[in-house]
Motif scaffolding. Structure first.
Motif, PDB file in Angstrom:
ATOM      1  N   ASN A 261       0.803  -1.222   0.000  1.00 37.42           N
ATOM      2  CA  ASN A 261       0.000   0.000   0.000  1.00 37.42           C
ATOM      3  C   ASN A 261       0.839   1.278   0.000  1.00 37.42           C
ATOM      4  O   ASN A 261       0.272   2.367   0.112  1.00 37.42           O
ATOM      5  CB  ASN A 261      -0.936   0.017   1.205  1.00 37.42           C
TER       6      ASN A 261
ATOM      7  N   ARG B  87      -6.394  -1.699  -8.254  1.00 42.39           N
ATOM      8  CA  ARG B  87      -6.839  -2.559  -7.158  1.00 42.39           C
ATOM      9  C   ARG B  87      -6.279  -2.054  -5.829  1.00 42.39           C
ATOM     10  O   ARG B  87      -6.992  -2.015  -4.821  1.00 42.39           O
ATOM     11  CB  ARG B  87      -6.377  -3.996  -7.426  1.00 42.39           C
ATOM     12  N   THR B  88      -5.026  -1.662  -5.822  1.00 44.56           N
ATOM     13  CA  THR B  88      -4.396  -1.186  -4.589  1.00 44.56           C
ATOM     14  C   THR B  88      -5.095   0.050  -4.047  1.00 44.56           C
ATOM     15  O   THR B  88      -5.411   0.144  -2.856  1.00 44.56           O
ATOM     16  CB  THR B  88      -2.905  -0.884  -4.837  1.00 44.56           C
TER      17      THR B  88
ATOM     18  N   ASP C 202      -8.726  -0.721  -2.847  1.00 48.11           N
ATOM     19  CA  ASP C 202      -8.697  -1.448  -1.576  1.00 48.11           C
ATOM     20  C   ASP C 202      -8.297  -0.531  -0.428  1.00 48.11           C
ATOM     21  O   ASP C 202      -8.871  -0.597   0.670  1.00 48.11           O
ATOM     22  CB  ASP C 202      -7.722  -2.617  -1.666  1.00 48.11           C
ATOM     23  N   ARG C 203      -7.319   0.310  -0.686  1.00 44.14           N
ATOM     24  CA  ARG C 203      -6.859   1.234   0.367  1.00 44.14           C
ATOM     25  C   ARG C 203      -7.972   2.202   0.742  1.00 44.14           C
ATOM     26  O   ARG C 203      -8.215   2.478   1.928  1.00 44.14           O
ATOM     27  CB  ARG C 203      -5.627   1.983  -0.126  1.00 44.14           C
TER      28      ARG C 203
ATOM     29  N   LYS D 180     -11.169   1.809   0.454  1.00 44.54           N
ATOM     30  CA  LYS D 180     -12.206   1.083   1.184  1.00 44.54           C
ATOM     31  C   LYS D 180     -11.760   0.800   2.626  1.00 44.54           C
ATOM     32  O   LYS D 180     -12.533   0.964   3.581  1.00 44.54           O
ATOM     33  CB  LYS D 180     -12.492  -0.241   0.475  1.00 44.54           C
TER      34      LYS D 180
ATOM     35  N   ARG E 196       0.207  -8.743  -5.039  1.00 42.74           N
ATOM     36  CA  ARG E 196      -1.248  -8.674  -4.866  1.00 42.74           C
ATOM     37  C   ARG E 196      -1.890  -9.485  -5.987  1.00 42.74           C
ATOM     38  O   ARG E 196      -1.325  -9.618  -7.063  1.00 42.74           O
ATOM     39  CB  ARG E 196      -1.715  -7.219  -4.990  1.00 42.74           C
TER      40      ARG E 196
END
Length: 838
Positions: free
Chosen positions: A291, A321-322, A325-326, A328, A364
């Motif tokens: 991240n 995606r990173t 996701d971060r 969220k 990931r």
């Protein structure tokens, strides 16, 4: 305390060094002192040391020093023991005894400067007022007879007292005095740097860092900071070399590499157009911390320069995606619905350069078609409801960071105006309208949509205080605009490093604007040219600068005779080498041993010693120290079988560090196997003539009696362990009888040791009475051995009675040992494992 305990375990002082006056102390007293010290040190060969073990060991070391006042290692060990106990008075007395021993018995031995400084510090610790401390330190500073390196250390202490009193000017002068006395005083250099930061120019800061590196190149934090300073001057090539050395130092010293350092190194490689190196560093960072946004940005920028088909698409999907996701994860945390908190990783360990996107295990999961649009953005309303616009908080900071980073990605790397605008609308709800980050992102978002006039209005408002806003204003001009290109060059020259420099350079790539050294950099570059460049190779090529030699003090050692090795460190270079916790050579000497035949037996950490004699090992000079290596498991292995001769290989390690595989050489450290094998003689009892001669020598001889008694005791033990051996059954009674005969020897040490061994072999019914008889001897050394003999083989009540009586003994060493052992739990058993590591 761990280091001091390691030293006590590591050195069992034995027979004196080369300059010793051998005739000054009777042979039997020398031998008994070696055994007494061993008994004390063995108390510390435990997985867990009881608090009473240290004072018990101190009692034995004190006894050894009394028996053999010519052996300077006994009081040195005793001082370490007292320091481990925080007994200042005991440590002072022991160091004074150590220095007196050198003066009385070792006239050719150089002054131990480390011990001298330690004594000064201990004396200061007993003074209650600053005035008394200043008077004492000034008295030493005014004594020209005191070594300059010692006075330099004292000047630093004096400066610290002055700083505490608020006398800044006088303290600064004292630091200058410390550096004048010893230009390599790293503590003084560090204090001058820290205290002068606010008033120093960038050039002076770099100069100060260079001085600290010259004193000790093995300081990763200092080397890293110097690399950063050089990068800020636009000295790209030079900074890369120093960044590399800093990374290497962290790795070799088994320290995690700070994340910021790794990012800055990758950024500098990018600025040098070493895109493979920058990309490799970004990959490693993402493997450690997926991240990390700067690592992700760097990877995205590097992929623009790749020739691997599809690489840009793969890294873009990874980034999407990173970031999603971060976003969220932070949103859930702020809203209070997350099960874990977002974490940050300030440091990492370098993994192999394996790209998770090109075949190796993935950092990931990578979806070949990751959606990235306004519809897939997480709902942030619950998080926003928790944020107080007018109050700072960790939650607010995390949300601002995640939102603004996502917006920047959607503007600069993966143009998605709707995503960017959604993020900007969220940001506008939690920061003021004139927030620099918000205004910058709004301006750049206009540029991404080719709304240059709107973007120019936004960016112009903050361009005088925000480099990225100023960069946006250059971006909207044609590449042929000379004035804009000049502004771009100025921007990069003012921000030539780190990720800001990377973004500026990449954005201006089409204009062929590159990093150039600033006008101020030339004088610093000259300083670098004068710095001994090869001095940094001491990190991993220490043998180019100093050599380690070890010579056994004897060609062959008899059974249970202390195996002593004279270890010499020779500075073979033209550079002065600092010694100590802040030095190129740390104080630690780590000793490993091996018995090669009949089966290889390894004994890691069989001994440990501290180098204290010099503060600076000058060019072409050397220093030596005698170390006893037969300790712990090695001593047991050598003494289990008195018949067979043994060979011992010894290696010496400097600057040891602990690794998963054991103790290894850290930066500047060197492991050297001594070029001469150590021989331990064997002694057979197959001939009656040999046995008779040994018996006769024990009774009528004048030297070596205690060693002969040890040899006989070993065969008595073997006979008891092997009752079927007829030869041992024949000689063992003769040996035991002779031990009884020498109990009336003229030497107190001989007769006391004979009584101790006799008590060891006595039947349980008789041992208690023999120990009690020893405890009432006129010879203090016999009473001391009685306290040792009472530790096993007699019932608890008899043991307590003997130790209680001896705990009031007139002899201090007997009293201390007995009193301490009364407090040691009976269940504590020694092991052969060292209790500490460096």
């Amino acid at each position: 305390m761990l280091k001091r305990t390691a030293l006590l375990i590591g050195i069992i002082a034995g027979i004196a060094g080369q300059a010793r006056a051998q005739d000054a102390v009777p042979d039997a007293d020398v031998a008994l002192a070696a055994r007494v010290s061993s008994i004390g040190i063995d108390l510390l060969h435990k997985r867990q040391i009881d608090p009473a073990d240290l004072p018990a060991c101190a009692g034995m070391l004190k006894a050894a020093a009394k028996l053999d006042p010519s052996e300077m290692r006994y009081p040195r060990l005793l001082a370490e023991n007292y320091l481990a106990q925080n007994d200042v008075d005991g440590a002072i007395a022991a160091i004074k005894q150590y220095r007196k021993c050198i003066a009385d018995y070792h006239a050719n031995e150089p002054e131990d400067l480390g011990a001298q400084i330690e004594l000064i510090q201990l004396n200061l610790s007993k003074m209650e007022t600053a005035d008394a401390k200043l008077a004492y330190t000034n008295q030493i500073l005014g004594a020209d007879s005191v070594n300059p390196d010692v006075r330099s250390a004292v000047a630093v202490t004096c400066a610290k007292i002055l700083y505490e009193r608020g006398q800044q000017g006088e303290a600064d002068k004292m630091i200058d005095n410390a550096i004048r006395l010893n230009a390599l005083n790293n503590e003084a250099l560090r204090i001058r740097y820290a205290n002068g930061l606010t008033g120093m120019s960038d050039f002076q800061k770099a100069q100060a860092l260079l001085a600290m590196v010259k004193a000790n190149p093995l300081q990763p934090q200092v080397v890293a900071e110097l690399a950063e300073r050089l990068a800020d001057f636009g000295l790209v090539r030079q900074s890369l070399d120093w960044y590399f050395d800093a990374i290497k130092l962290y790795q070799m010293s088994q320290q995690p590499i700070p994340l910021d350092l790794a990012i800055d190194y990758g950024a500098e490689q990018f600025l040098a157009e070493r895109y493979d190196g920058a990309g490799g560093m970004a990959i490693r960072l993402l493997q450690s911390e997926p991240n990390d946004i700067d690592a992700l940005y760097l990877r995205l920028l590097c992929v623009r320069h790749t020739t691997i088909p599809g690489d840009e698409l793969r890294i873009r999907n990874l980034a999407r995606r990173t970031l999603l996701d971060r976003l969220k994860g932070v949103s859930d945390f702020v809203a209070g619905t997350a099960t874990t908190q977002p974490t940050t990783v300030p440091a990492f360990a370098l993994a192999p350069t394996v790209d998770p996107l090109t075949g190796a295990p993935a950092t990931r999961p990578v979806d070949p078609a990751v959606d990235f649009n306004a519809a897939v953005l997480p709902d942030l309303s619950a998080a926003l409801a928790k944020i107080d616009r007018d109050k700072d908080s960790r939650e607010k900071s995390l949300l601002i960071s995640a939102v603004s980073d996502t917006a920047w990605y959607a503007i600069y790397f993966d143009p998605q105006p709707e995503v960017a605008q959604t993020m900007l609308d969220v940001l506008a709800k939690i920061v003021p309208a004139d927030n620099v980050t918000l205004v910058r992102l709004q301006g750049w978002n206009f540029l991404a949509q080719n709304k240059n006039e709107e973007g120019k209005v936004k960016l112009s408002a903050i361009a005088d205080r925000d480099a990225m806003a100023a960069l946006g204003l250059v971006k909207i001009t044609p590449p042929t605009d000379v004035e804009a290109n000049n502004r771009g060059r100025k921007l990069l020259s003012e921000n030539p490093s780190r990720m800001l420099g990377v973004f500026i350079k990449e954005t201006l790539r089409s204009r062929d604007i590159k990093v150039v050294a600033s006008d101020k950099a030339q004088s610093l570059s000259d300083q670098l040219e004068n710095f001994p460049a090869n001095w940094m190779s001491v990190i991993d090529k220490p043998s180019d600068y100093y050599l380690i030699r070890g010579t056994p003090l004897q060609g062959q050692f008899d059974f249970n005779e202390p195996i002593l090795v004279n270890v010499t460190i020779q500075n073979t270079s033209l550079y002065d080498i600092t010694v100590g916790p802040d030095g190129v050579l740390r104080n630690d000497l780590w000793i490993d041993a091996q018995i090669p035949v009949p089966n290889v037996q390894n004994f890691p950490g069989t001994a440990y010693d501290r180098i204290t004699k010099q503060i600076v090992l000058r060019a072409r000079q050397s220093m030596s120290q005698v170390v006893r290596v037969d300790q712990g498991a090695l001593s047991k292995a050598l003494n289990d079988n008195p018949t067979s001769p043994q060979q011992v290989w010894v290696s010496v390690l400097t600057n040891p560090v602990s690794t998963n595989e054991g103790v290894a050489a850290g930066p500047g450290g060197n492991r050297v196997q001594l070029n001469k094998v150590i021989a331990r003689a064997g002694f057979g009892v197959g001939s009656d003539a040999i046995v008779d001669k040994m018996l006769d020598d024990l009774e009528k001889g004048t030297i070596g009696k205690i060693s002969k008694m040890d040899l006989m005791a070993a065969y008595i033990r073997q006979a008891r362990a092997n009752p079927a051996d007829e030869r041992l059954a024949k000689v063992a009674p003769k040996f035991q009888e002779k031990l009884t005969v020498v109990r009336i020897d003229t030497s107190a040490s001989v007769r006391g040791y004979a009584r101790y061994l006799s008590a060891t072999f006595a039947e349980p019914a008789n041992k208690a009475s023999q120990v009690q008889e020893m405890s009432r001897s006129e010879d203090w050394s016999t009473r001391l051995l009685a306290a040792v003999a009472a530790q096993s083989g007699i019932d608890a009540e008899a043991k307590k009675a003997v130790l209680t009586e001896l705990s009031n003994d007139a002899e201090v060493s007997v009293k201390e040992y007995a009193a301490a052992t009364l407090k040691v739990p009976a269940t504590t058993q020694p092991t052969t494992l060292p209790t500490t590591r460096p």
